[in-house]
Design a protein around this motif. Structure first.
Motif, PDB file in Angstrom:
ATOM      1  N   ALA A   1      59.096  34.496  71.772  1.00 35.74           N
ATOM      2  CA  ALA A   1      60.013  34.031  72.817  1.00 35.74           C
ATOM      3  C   ALA A   1      59.844  32.525  73.016  1.00 35.74           C
ATOM      4  N   LYS A   2      58.587  32.088  73.071  1.00 35.62           N
ATOM      5  CA  LYS A   2      58.296  30.668  73.274  1.00 35.62           C
ATOM      6  C   LYS A   2      58.949  29.817  72.178  1.00 35.62           C
ATOM      7  N   THR A   3      58.913  30.335  70.933  1.00 33.24           N
ATOM      8  CA  THR A   3      59.489  29.603  69.797  1.00 33.24           C
ATOM      9  C   THR A   3      60.952  29.261  70.035  1.00 33.24           C
ATOM     10  N   TRP A   4      61.664  30.168  70.717  1.00 29.72           N
ATOM     11  CA  TRP A   4      63.113  29.996  70.869  1.00 29.72           C
ATOM     12  C   TRP A   4      63.504  29.544  72.264  1.00 29.72           C
ATOM     13  N   MET A   5      62.526  29.039  73.020  1.00 26.47           N
ATOM     14  CA  MET A   5      62.823  28.558  74.369  1.00 26.47           C
ATOM     15  C   MET A   5      62.439  27.088  74.486  1.00 26.47           C
ATOM     16  N   PRO A   6      63.148  26.216  73.788  1.00 29.36           N
ATOM     17  CA  PRO A   6      62.753  24.805  73.771  1.00 29.36           C
ATOM     18  C   PRO A   6      62.911  24.115  75.126  1.00 29.36           C
ATOM     19  N   VAL A   7      63.906  24.513  75.913  1.00 30.79           N
ATOM     20  CA  VAL A   7      64.112  23.838  77.197  1.00 30.79           C
ATOM     21  C   VAL A   7      62.984  24.207  78.157  1.00 30.79           C
ATOM     22  N   LEU A   8      62.651  25.506  78.202  1.00 30.09           N
ATOM     23  CA  LEU A   8      61.555  25.930  79.068  1.00 30.09           C
ATOM     24  C   LEU A   8      60.250  25.268  78.610  1.00 30.09           C
ATOM     25  N   GLY A   9      60.104  25.078  77.302  1.00 30.62           N
ATOM     26  CA  GLY A   9      58.924  24.377  76.774  1.00 30.62           C
ATOM     27  C   GLY A   9      58.852  22.953  77.324  1.00 30.62           C
TER      28      GLY A   9
ATOM     29  N   GLU B   1      56.040  21.188  79.825  1.00 33.06           N
ATOM     30  CA  GLU B   1      55.388  19.875  79.638  1.00 33.06           C
ATOM     31  C   GLU B   1      55.486  19.053  80.921  1.00 33.06           C
ATOM     32  N   GLN B   2      56.700  19.057  81.482  1.00 35.12           N
ATOM     33  CA  GLN B   2      56.944  18.290  82.707  1.00 35.12           C
ATOM     34  C   GLN B   2      56.025  18.752  83.842  1.00 35.12           C
ATOM     35  N   LEU B   3      55.942  20.091  84.011  1.00 30.44           N
ATOM     36  CA  LEU B   3      55.126  20.632  85.102  1.00 30.44           C
ATOM     37  C   LEU B   3      53.649  20.345  84.880  1.00 30.44           C
ATOM     38  N   VAL B   4      53.212  20.468  83.629  1.00 26.54           N
ATOM     39  CA  VAL B   4      51.809  20.190  83.322  1.00 26.54           C
ATOM     40  C   VAL B   4      51.510  18.735  83.649  1.00 26.54           C
ATOM     41  N   GLU B   5      52.394  17.854  83.219  1.00 25.51           N
ATOM     42  CA  GLU B   5      52.179  16.420  83.361  1.00 25.51           C
ATOM     43  C   GLU B   5      52.151  15.981  84.824  1.00 25.51           C
ATOM     44  N   GLU B   6      53.137  16.436  85.605  1.00 25.56           N
ATOM     45  CA  GLU B   6      53.218  15.938  86.986  1.00 25.56           C
ATOM     46  C   GLU B   6      52.401  16.776  87.964  1.00 25.56           C
TER      47      GLU B   6
ATOM     48  N   ILE C   1      69.155  32.686  75.646  1.00 25.79           N
ATOM     49  CA  ILE C   1      69.881  32.729  76.905  1.00 25.79           C
ATOM     50  C   ILE C   1      68.888  32.597  78.064  1.00 25.79           C
ATOM     51  N   MET C   2      67.750  33.279  77.912  1.00 25.38           N
ATOM     52  CA  MET C   2      66.762  33.236  78.988  1.00 25.38           C
ATOM     53  C   MET C   2      66.061  31.888  79.040  1.00 25.38           C
ATOM     54  N   ASP C   3      66.157  31.131  77.957  1.00 22.71           N
ATOM     55  CA  ASP C   3      65.652  29.757  77.980  1.00 22.71           C
ATOM     56  C   ASP C   3      66.362  28.989  79.104  1.00 22.71           C
ATOM     57  N   LEU C   4      67.655  29.203  79.220  1.00 19.68           N
ATOM     58  CA  LEU C   4      68.434  28.538  80.269  1.00 19.68           C
ATOM     59  C   LEU C   4      68.082  29.103  81.646  1.00 19.68           C
ATOM     60  N   THR C   5      68.137  30.443  81.747  1.00 18.47           N
ATOM     61  CA  THR C   5      67.905  31.096  83.031  1.00 18.47           C
ATOM     62  C   THR C   5      66.537  30.733  83.612  1.00 18.47           C
ATOM     63  N   PHE C   6      65.527  30.793  82.749  1.00 13.49           N
ATOM     64  CA  PHE C   6      64.193  30.579  83.280  1.00 13.49           C
ATOM     65  C   PHE C   6      63.874  29.099  83.470  1.00 13.49           C
ATOM     66  N   SER C   7      64.608  28.239  82.812  1.00 14.14           N
ATOM     67  CA  SER C   7      64.477  26.823  83.142  1.00 14.14           C
ATOM     68  C   SER C   7      65.040  26.607  84.540  1.00 14.14           C
ATOM     69  N   VAL C   8      66.139  27.309  84.855  1.00 13.94           N
ATOM     70  CA  VAL C   8      66.670  27.266  86.222  1.00 13.94           C
ATOM     71  C   VAL C   8      65.599  27.749  87.197  1.00 13.94           C
ATOM     72  N   GLN C   9      64.976  28.888  86.887  1.00 12.36           N
ATOM     73  CA  GLN C   9      63.985  29.459  87.800  1.00 12.36           C
ATOM     74  C   GLN C   9      62.774  28.551  87.971  1.00 12.36           C
ATOM     75  N   ALA C  10      62.264  28.030  86.867  1.00 12.87           N
ATOM     76  CA  ALA C  10      61.064  27.188  86.957  1.00 12.87           C
ATOM     77  C   ALA C  10      61.375  25.929  87.764  1.00 12.87           C
TER      78      ALA C  10
ATOM     79  N   LEU D   1      71.678  21.272  74.967  1.00 15.60           N
ATOM     80  CA  LEU D   1      72.535  20.679  73.934  1.00 15.60           C
ATOM     81  C   LEU D   1      71.692  19.847  72.973  1.00 15.60           C
ATOM     82  N   GLU D   2      70.758  19.093  73.531  1.00 16.02           N
ATOM     83  CA  GLU D   2      69.905  18.250  72.698  1.00 16.02           C
ATOM     84  C   GLU D   2      69.074  19.113  71.750  1.00 16.02           C
ATOM     85  N   ALA D   3      68.524  20.202  72.286  1.00 16.28           N
ATOM     86  CA  ALA D   3      67.722  21.090  71.442  1.00 16.28           C
ATOM     87  C   ALA D   3      68.568  21.696  70.321  1.00 16.28           C
TER      88      ALA D   3
END
Lengths: 408, 400
Positions: free
Chosen positions: A13-21, A25-30, A341-350, A383-385
Motif C-alpha cells: 500500500a505504501k508503495t502506491w501512496m506517494p502523496v501520503l508518503g 515526511e512533512q509530519l515527521v519534519e515539522e 484512491i486511498m492515497d488521496l482520502t488518507f492524505s485528506v485525513q492526515a 498530479l505531480e506524482a
C-alpha cells in the motif's frame, strides 16, 4: 494470525501512496503530531493501516478500532507490531466493538479520525468524559457527516469536526472511482459470475452510485437506477441509465446494489419482487441499507453457498443471494478501495488531523470543510506524482474572473 | 461410472467439502449444460466410453467432468496447468467417483507424470486444453493413438497446435476445434477472459484501473475483451499487434496502436494475449517503466519471458517484484501464468456454461462416431442450439 502477510500488504500500500508518503515526511519534519494522541476508527485493511502506522512513525500515539466484519486480522497483527494499539478482530460481537471503542476513548484522544461518526457520537453521549481532551474529529463517510450535521443543527455538537468526506480530493475519487471499482470487483470475486448482460440495479445515485453504475456499464451490464431525489434521478437519466422505482427495478434485477447511505433502502415489497437467483449487495456505509435480519426472518431457510455468499430461500422455487453479509461489500468480501484512491482520502485525513491539532482550539464546534488550499494541495501533489502537468489561469483570465463589469 | 478413483493422485481428500460447495454453485449457474447437454447425452452414447478431461481443474471443469460421468462415461481428469489446479475441487471430484491426477503447484516432472497417467488409461475421447494431452499421447504413447476416437480442443493455442499436427500428417483422428465454435470463442475468449483477467489484476494488486495505461499485446478475441474491459473500468489502452487486420480493428475500436518498443515506456500494465510465446521478450524488458505490472492472459506460461526477469521477491500473494538492471522495478502477477485462473477463479461461470456445452456436445459427437480425421468445427446447427438455449434461459426471444 500471522502478521507476515499483513506487513507485506501494508508495504505494498505504501508503495502506491506517494502523496501520503510526502505528508508523512512533512509530519515527521515539522513534528506536528509528535506526542499527540490520535484515534483512528476505520476498517482495518492495508491502507488504513498505513495511515495509522505513518501517524505513529511521525510520533503520534495511535489507537485503532473497528467493527469486526471489516477487520483483516493479518493486517491488524502487523499494525500492532508497528507500535499502534489495536482493538479489533474479525468476527467480533457488537458488545466487543462497543468495548473497543470505549478502550480507544479511554486513551483520551485529542483527535478522532472517525467513520460513520460512531465514536464521536459515543463521546457526546455515554463517554462524555472523553470530550475534555478531544480537540476535534474528522469524518470519513457521507452518512457520518449527515449525523454530525444533525448534531450541529440541534446544538449538541461540542467539538469542531472536519467533514473529510466533503473534501473534493475525497468524495470525487474515493466515493465514485474507489467504491465503483471495488464493490463491483468484490461481487465478481465473491460469486465468480459474469457482469456482461446482467440487469444491474443501483439504488442511490450519489457519488457511490454514480461510480457503481459507470463501472457496471463498463463491464457490460444494463444499469437501472433507483432514486428518491429528483435531481439525482435526472442525472441518471441523462447519463443514459434507466430510472425506475425500487419495486419495478427489483422485478427485473439480476444484481441489486444499495448505495444510499441510509437504512431500509429496499422496502419489503421490492424484496418480494426479486426473481430467483438475484444477488443483493450493499455498497453503502450503513450496514442495514437492506435488512439481512428481515430476510432471515422471511426466508424458509438460509445457508452459505460460497465463502461470501449466503442463500435465502424465499419460496420453494425462489432464492436470493446476499453477497458480503449486507455489510459494505468491498470490505466484507474484498480488500477495500484501490490503494491509489486511498492515497488521496488518507492524505485528506492526515492533513485534517494536523489542521485540528494546530488550529482546533480556534474552530467553532461545527462541521467544517477542509480548507480549500489543503484540498487543492493534495490534488497538485497527486498530479505531480502521476507526472501530469496542468495549465494555470493567465493574468487576463484571473482579471476576468474577479471583475463584474459588463464587457464591451 | 468412472474409472478407479482410488488410483487418483491429489493433494488432500479432506478438502472435498469445500470443493463440493464450489461445484454446487457452478451447477446452479449452468443452465445450458443442464438443459441441453445433459438431455442430449442422456441417449447413452457416452456410456462406458473412456473420456479424459485435461482442462484447468477448478469448479466449472469439475462440473463438466461430473456431467460426463453421470451420463455413463468413465472419466479421468488432469489439470492443464499445475498453477491453476484447485485441490479442494480435485478432492470433491474424487469423492464423486472420478479419477483425478492433479496437484496444485506440481513440479514439471510431476505434471508430466500426471498427464501420462491419464494417457495410460487409453482414453477414447479427450477434452483437451492447449492440446497438452493429445501431444503427449502422440509423442509418448503412440501405441494408444489407435484407441483414440477423437479429441475436442478448448483453446486457440491448442487448435493451432492441432492444425500444425494435421499439416504434418500426424492427425489420424477427428479433432473438434471447440474453441472455434461461435458459442465458445465469441464469449469465452472475449467476455470471459476480459472480465476475469481484469478482475484478477485488481484482486492481486488492490490497485485502481481508472487512469492506468494498459498495453495489450495481441488483439485476438482475448485481447479485444481485455481492451474493452480495461477501458470500461477507466483505463486507457494501447494495442500491440503483428497482424495488420486486427491492428486496424484496434484502431477503429478507438485504441492507440503502436509497436512494442513505443507502447512499453508509458505502460502502467502490460497484458499479453497472443496465444504464442515471447510476446514480451527479454530484449523488450529494458523498455518497461518503473512500477509497471506484468500479467499474462494467454494459454502459455512463456508469453512473458519470466526467465529474463530474474528471481523476484514476493511482495503480496501472487505478486513478485523484479529488479531491472538500472534500478527499475516491475511487478509480475501470478508468475506469468494465466492470471485469471492462477490468480483467481477463472472465467465467470455463465461463460463456461457455454464453452463446456460445446465440449459436451463435441464429446457426444465423437462418441457417436462417423467423423472424418482432421480438425473440424462443431456443426453450426449444434452451435446455434447452444446459443438458442442460452437465450431461452435468459427469457430472450428472437424474431417478431
Amino acid at each position: 494470525m500471522s502478521g507476515l502477510d499483513g506487513a507485506g500488504k501494508i508495504e505494498w500500500a505504501k508503495t502506491w501512496m506517494p502523496v501520503l508518503g510526502a505528508v508523512r515526511e512533512q509530519l515527521v519534519e515539522e513534528g506536528a503530531v509528535r506526542g499527540r494522541r490520535v484515534a483512528v476508527i476505520l476498517p482495518i485493511e492495508p491502507k488504513t493501516a498505513y495511515l495509522a502506522a505513518m501517524l505513529a512513525e511521525a510520533g503520534a500515539e495511535v489507537a485503532v478500532a473497528f467493527q469486526g466484519s471489516m477487520v483483516h486480522d493479518d493486517v491488524a497483527a502487523a499494525l500492532a507490531a508497528r507500535g499502534v494499539e489495536v482493538f479489533a478482530r474479525r468476527g467480533s460481537t457488537p458488545e466487543e466493538e462497543l468495548r473497543s471503542f470505549a478502550e480507544v476513548l479511554s486513551r483520551r484522544p485529542e483527535v478522532v479520525i472517525d467513520d460513520r461518526a460512531d465514536v464521536i457520537r459515543l463521546a457526546h453521549t455515554t463517554h462524555r468524559e472523553a470530550l475534555a481532551d478531544l480537540i476535534g474529529a474528522s469524518e470519513e463517510t457521507t452518512s457520518g457527516v449527515l449525523a454530525l450535521r444533525a448534531m450541529e443543527a440541534d446544538g449538541t455538537l461540542e467539538v469542531p469536526c472536519i467533514a473529510a468526506n466533503d473534501a473534493r480530493c475525497k468524495y470525487l475519487f474515493d466515493n465514485r472511482y474507489g467504491s465503483g471499482q471495488s464493490t463491483v470487483a468484490a461481487v465478481m470475486d465473491a460469486t465468480n459470475l459474469l457482469v456482461a448482460g446482467k440487469r444491474f440495479v443501483v439504488v442511490g445515485y450519489g457519488w457511490v452510485g454514480k461510480g457503481i453504475a459507470r463501472r457496471a456499464r463498463g463491464l457490460g451490464a444494463e444499469v437501472i437506477v433507483c432514486e428518491v431525489d429528483p435531481f439525482a434521478a435526472l442525472e441518471a437519466h441523462h447519463d443514459g441509465f434507466a430510472v425506475m422505482t425500487a419495486e419495478a427495478a427489483c422485478s427485473v434485477a439480476d444484481i441489486v446494489m444499495t448505495a444510499t447511505g441510509t437504512r431500509a433502502s429496499l422496502p419489503p415489497a421490492a424484496i418480494e419482487r426479486l426473481r430467483d437467483g438475484a444477488l443483493l449487495a450493499n455498497a453503502g456505509a450503513v450496514d442495514d441499507e437492506f435488512s439481512v435480519a428481515a430476510l432471515r426472518d422471511r426466508a424458509l431457510e438460509a445457508h452459505r453457498v460460497r465463502e461470501h455468499v449466503e442463500e435465502f430461500v424465499l419460496d420453494p422455487d425462489r432464492s436470493v443471494f446476499v453477497v458480503g453479509d449486507g455489510v459494505v461489500v468491498n470490505l466484507s468480501a474484498g480488500e477495500g478501495h484501490p490503494v491509489e484512491i486511498m492515497d488521496l482520502t488518507f492524505s485528506v485525513q492526515a492533513l485534517a488531523a494536523r489542521h485540528l491539532l494546530r488550529h482546533g482550539a480556534e474552530l467553532e464546534p461545527r462541521v467544517h470543510l477542509l480548507p480549500h488550499e489543503i484540498d487543492e494541495g493534495i490534488a497538485f501533489r497527486k498530479l505531480e506524482a502521476l507526472g501530469l502537468a496542468i495549465d494555470a489561469l493567465s493574468e487576463e483570465q484571473l482579471r476576468f474572473r474577479s471583475s463584474w463589469e459588463p464587457f464591451a | 461410472m468412472s474409472r478407479a478413483p482410488e488410483r487418483s493422485r491429489i493433494a488432500d481428500p479432506s478438502l472435498a467439502d469445500a470443493g463440493e460447495q464450489r461445484i454446487a454453485w457452478v451447477a446452479r449457474n449452468s443452465p445450458v449444460l443442464d438443459l441441453l447437454a445433459r438431455r442430449r447425452l442422456a441417449d447413452g452414447a457416452l456410456r462406458g466410453k473412456r473420456v479424459a478431461v485435461v482442462v484447468h481443474l477448478e469448479a466449472k471443469t469439475a462440473y463438466l467432468a461430473t456431467l460426463l460421468a453421470e451420463t455413463g462415461a468413465e472419466v479421468v481428469c488432469a489439470g492443464s496447468n499445475p498453477a491453476t489446479t484447485q485441490d479442494a475441487v480435485c478432492a470433491a471430484l474424487v469423492r464423486r467417483g472420478v479419477e483425478v491426477h492433479a496437484v496444485r503447484g506440481a513440479s514439471p516432472d510431476e505434471f508430466e507424470a500426471d498427464l501420462l497417467a491419464v494417457a495410460d488409461t487409453a482414453p477414447e475421447i479427450v477434452i483437451d486444453d492447449g492440446a497438452e494431452l493429445t501431444i503427449r499421447i502422440l509423442e509418448h504413447r503412440p501405441e494408444l493413438v489407435a484407441r483414440l476416437r477423437g479429441v475436442s480442443e478448448e483453446t486457440t493455442t491448442g487448435v493451432a497446435r492441432l492444425r500444425a499436427l494435421e499439416a504434418a500428417g500426424r492427425l489420424t483422428f477427428p479433432a473438434i476445434a471447440a474453441n472455434d465454435a461461435w458459442s465458445k470463442h465469441l464469449y469465452d475468449n472475449r467476455y470471459g477472459t476480459g472480465q476475469s483477467t481484469l478482475q484478477a489484476i485488481m484482486r492481486l494488486t488492490n490497485l485502481a484501473v481508472a487512469g492506468r495505461r494498459f498495453c495489450v499485446i495481441g488483439y485476438g478475441w482475448v485481447g479485444k475483451g481485455l481492451a474493452r474491459y480495461a477501458e470500461g473500468l477507466g483505463g486507457s489502452v494501447t494495442v500491440v499487434e503483428v497482424d495488420p487486420v486486427p491492428a486496424l480493428e484496434a484502431h477503429l475500436d478507438g485504441h492507440r496502436v503502436a509497436p512494442l518498443y513505443e507502447a512499453l515506456p508509458d505502460a502502467d500494465v502490460v497484458v499479453t494475449a497472443t496465444g504464442s510465446v515471447d510476446a514480451l521478450p527479454a530484449h523488450a524488458l529494458p523498455q518497461l517503466k518503473d512500477g509497471c505490472l506484468l500479467a499474462n492472459a494467454g494459454h502459455d506460461d512463456r508469453e512473458i519471458d519470466t526467465g529474463a526477469l530474474g528471481p523476484g521477491d514476493g511482495v503480496r500473494p501472487g505478486v513478485t517484484r523484479h529488479h531491472l538492471t538500472d534500478g527499475r522495478r516491475v511487478y509480475l502477477l501470478a508468475g506469468g501464468r494465466l492470471v485469471n485462473i492462477a490468480g483467481g477463479d477463472g472465467h465467470p461461470i455463465e461463460i463456461m456454461d457455454l464453452s463446456f456445452s460445446v465440449q459436451a456436445l463435441a464429446a457426444h459427437l465423437i462418441a457417436c462416431g462417423g467423423l472424418a480425421p482432421g480438425v473440424q468445427r462443431l456443426p453450426a446447427e449444434l452451435d446455434r442450439e447452444i446459443a438458442r438455449t442460452k437465450l431461452a434461459t435468459l427469457g430472450i426471444e428472437l424474431g417478431l
